[in-house]
Design a protein around this motif. Sequence first.
Motif, PDB file in Angstrom:
ATOM      1  N   ILE A 138       0.471  -7.353   4.356  1.00 11.31           N
ATOM      2  CA  ILE A 138       0.357  -5.952   3.942  1.00 11.31           C
ATOM      3  C   ILE A 138       1.617  -5.213   4.375  1.00 11.31           C
ATOM      4  O   ILE A 138       2.049  -5.321   5.525  1.00 11.31           O
ATOM      5  CB  ILE A 138      -0.892  -5.295   4.549  1.00 11.31           C
ATOM      6  CG1 ILE A 138      -2.157  -6.060   4.150  1.00 11.31           C
ATOM      7  CG2 ILE A 138      -0.992  -3.839   4.122  1.00 11.31           C
ATOM      8  CD1 ILE A 138      -3.411  -5.553   4.812  1.00 11.31           C
ATOM      9  N   ARG A 195      -7.553  -8.562   5.279  1.00  9.17           N
ATOM     10  CA  ARG A 195      -7.313  -9.554   6.346  1.00  9.17           C
ATOM     11  C   ARG A 195      -8.530 -10.456   6.539  1.00  9.17           C
ATOM     12  O   ARG A 195      -8.387 -11.653   6.830  1.00  9.17           O
ATOM     13  CB  ARG A 195      -6.992  -8.839   7.656  1.00  9.17           C
ATOM     14  CG  ARG A 195      -5.677  -8.077   7.632  1.00  9.17           C
ATOM     15  CD  ARG A 195      -5.261  -7.694   9.049  1.00  9.17           C
ATOM     16  NE  ARG A 195      -4.172  -6.750   9.051  1.00  9.17           N
ATOM     17  CZ  ARG A 195      -4.314  -5.432   9.182  1.00  9.17           C
ATOM     18  NH1 ARG A 195      -5.534  -4.936   9.345  1.00  9.17           N
ATOM     19  NH2 ARG A 195      -3.283  -4.638   9.173  1.00  9.17           N
ATOM     20  N   GLU A 216       0.852  -1.191   0.000  1.00  6.52           N
ATOM     21  CA  GLU A 216       0.000   0.000   0.000  1.00  6.52           C
ATOM     22  C   GLU A 216       0.887   1.240   0.000  1.00  6.52           C
ATOM     23  O   GLU A 216       1.667   1.468   0.924  1.00  6.52           O
ATOM     24  CB  GLU A 216      -0.921   0.009   1.224  1.00  6.52           C
ATOM     25  CG  GLU A 216      -1.914   1.158   1.211  1.00  6.52           C
ATOM     26  CD  GLU A 216      -2.871   1.118   2.395  1.00  6.52           C
ATOM     27  OE1 GLU A 216      -3.733   2.001   2.482  1.00  6.52           O
ATOM     28  OE2 GLU A 216      -2.732   0.206   3.231  1.00  6.52           O
ATOM     29  N   ARG A 273      -4.031   6.681   3.514  1.00 12.60           N
ATOM     30  CA  ARG A 273      -4.070   5.278   3.927  1.00 12.60           C
ATOM     31  C   ARG A 273      -5.507   4.835   4.141  1.00 12.60           C
ATOM     32  O   ARG A 273      -6.282   5.516   4.815  1.00 12.60           O
ATOM     33  CB  ARG A 273      -3.271   5.089   5.229  1.00 12.60           C
ATOM     34  CG  ARG A 273      -3.264   3.659   5.733  1.00 12.60           C
ATOM     35  CD  ARG A 273      -2.600   3.559   7.088  1.00 12.60           C
ATOM     36  NE  ARG A 273      -2.632   2.196   7.598  1.00 12.60           N
ATOM     37  CZ  ARG A 273      -2.236   1.849   8.820  1.00 12.60           C
ATOM     38  NH1 ARG A 273      -1.779   2.770   9.656  1.00 12.60           N
ATOM     39  NH2 ARG A 273      -2.307   0.579   9.204  1.00 12.60           N
ATOM     40  N   LEU A 310       2.298  -1.984  11.051  1.00  7.59           N
ATOM     41  CA  LEU A 310       2.657  -2.800   9.888  1.00  7.59           C
ATOM     42  C   LEU A 310       4.093  -2.502   9.478  1.00  7.59           C
ATOM     43  O   LEU A 310       4.624  -1.430   9.784  1.00  7.59           O
ATOM     44  CB  LEU A 310       1.724  -2.483   8.702  1.00  7.59           C
ATOM     45  CG  LEU A 310       0.263  -2.940   8.809  1.00  7.59           C
ATOM     46  CD1 LEU A 310      -0.542  -2.361   7.662  1.00  7.59           C
ATOM     47  CD2 LEU A 310       0.163  -4.442   8.793  1.00  7.59           C
ATOM     48  N   GLU A 331      -7.519  -2.451   4.382  1.00  9.07           N
ATOM     49  CA  GLU A 331      -6.635  -3.402   5.065  1.00  9.07           C
ATOM     50  C   GLU A 331      -7.443  -4.412   5.873  1.00  9.07           C
ATOM     51  O   GLU A 331      -7.135  -5.618   5.882  1.00  9.07           O
ATOM     52  CB  GLU A 331      -5.676  -2.643   5.969  1.00  9.07           C
ATOM     53  CG  GLU A 331      -4.763  -1.680   5.230  1.00  9.07           C
ATOM     54  CD  GLU A 331      -3.984  -0.791   6.172  1.00  9.07           C
ATOM     55  OE1 GLU A 331      -4.026  -1.059   7.394  1.00  9.07           O
ATOM     56  OE2 GLU A 331      -3.338   0.168   5.715  1.00  9.07           O
TER      57      GLU A 331
END
Length: 468
Positions: free
Chosen positions: A160, A152, A132, A143, A186, A148
């Motif tokens: 990610i 998942r 990303e 973002r 992340l 995300e």
Amino acid sequence: VTLKAKHKVLRKVKEHHRKKRKEARKEGKTGRSKVEKDPGIPNEWPFKEQELKNLEVRRAMAIKEQEDKKEARRERARKRKLGIPDDEDMANDNDAAEETAALAVPKTNDHSERAFYKELVKVIEASDVILEVLDARDPLGTRCVDMEKMVRKADPTKRIVLLLNKIDLVPKESVEKWLSYLREELPTVAFKCNTQEQRTKLGWKSSKLDKTSNIPQSSDCLGAENLIKLLKNYSRSHELKLAITVGIVGLPNVGKSSLINSLKRSRVVNVGSTPGVTRSMQEVQLDKKVKLLDCPGVVMLRSASSGVSVALRNCKRVEKMEDVITPVKEILGLCPQEKLLSLYKVPSFTSVDDFLQKLATLRGKLKKGGIVDVEAAAKIVIHDWNEGKVPYFTLPPKRDAVEDANAVIITEDGSEFNVDEIYKAESSYISGLKSMEEFSHIEIPANAPPEIDEAMLEVFLAASVVFL
């Protein structure tokens, strides 16, 4: 010409025409074409009387219809003369009102956005690692946390990775704070795309740089070695996989296509500063172990908060915006007046309308009759904001207790990517960035993360079921 010569010519022409007519009569040709007459109905046809009766009935109906139309026109003329509204005029007014209302209602169902969203689903389903891309000027505003969570939920095995792009446009302190903020959730790497114009042999900057290197003025790519090493670390950690597929996703104009060209060191995909350059999923084989998937940027914002956010994130073409004054009002609220005065060379202003009128007059943006074109001036300001002529940066917000409890340090992902080695190598070129004192940027508050629309979420879930 004498009369003798004139009459001689006329006599010769007359004789020539007479000769031509005589030859045509001999050949059986005449100048006049005979019109074939309608033979009518044969007398021996058994249904002749019935057909003649039907013909009379049709003629009578046509005559009656013409008389009715004439009578209706006379009646409408009489009513207009007396000032009485006619039924037909009222129906036309209602139709016109309905058309005006239909044009006034904004179209929320954009088929192009839905098509781009389906391409995003294809990229996510075909990828092992989702990369990303975030804009370093406003990482939180570019973002998409909802996406995300959807990734998942659809497949927990997908990994990610966040990529902080355009680090050369912000101060060093901002990059360091954002990296530490995002790495709590992340794996995150810093990156700067290549800005060279040639088709091939795009340059890379080595990660082993000294602090005196002038990174913002360089056009070479920065961070490509670390990113490729991170992806190959993940490939080696899964012994059963010979190669991995990396899907590059993000909002429009965060640098997805430029990232692919920088990694490939050649212009294999089209890039541009306007939204919608990438229209569909594109595959690029980086090497025998890594394959990249380019994805079109998708405007995933909810309709309630998408007006100013879409404009200031360069997610929509300025020419297609219905309201261009409100984003300029937001820009004037973020930028100091002294900054705008020095940038646009306009005198002091008191309001948004005053600023746009002075800017339009200075730039020569006038309509027919010498009227100042305020909307054209507003589009200039939005273009300058999106292209970076109004330099800005954001700092990460402080996490509250709820966010600290929900923030997860993913140690499993870190071990798969071997991020410690990557972070150490990356600190060398981050230290070469300009400090906050050397920048003339303005600090603005970080935007809230964009939220996915419910309609788009239904498309994602339906497409995920099809792919699974």
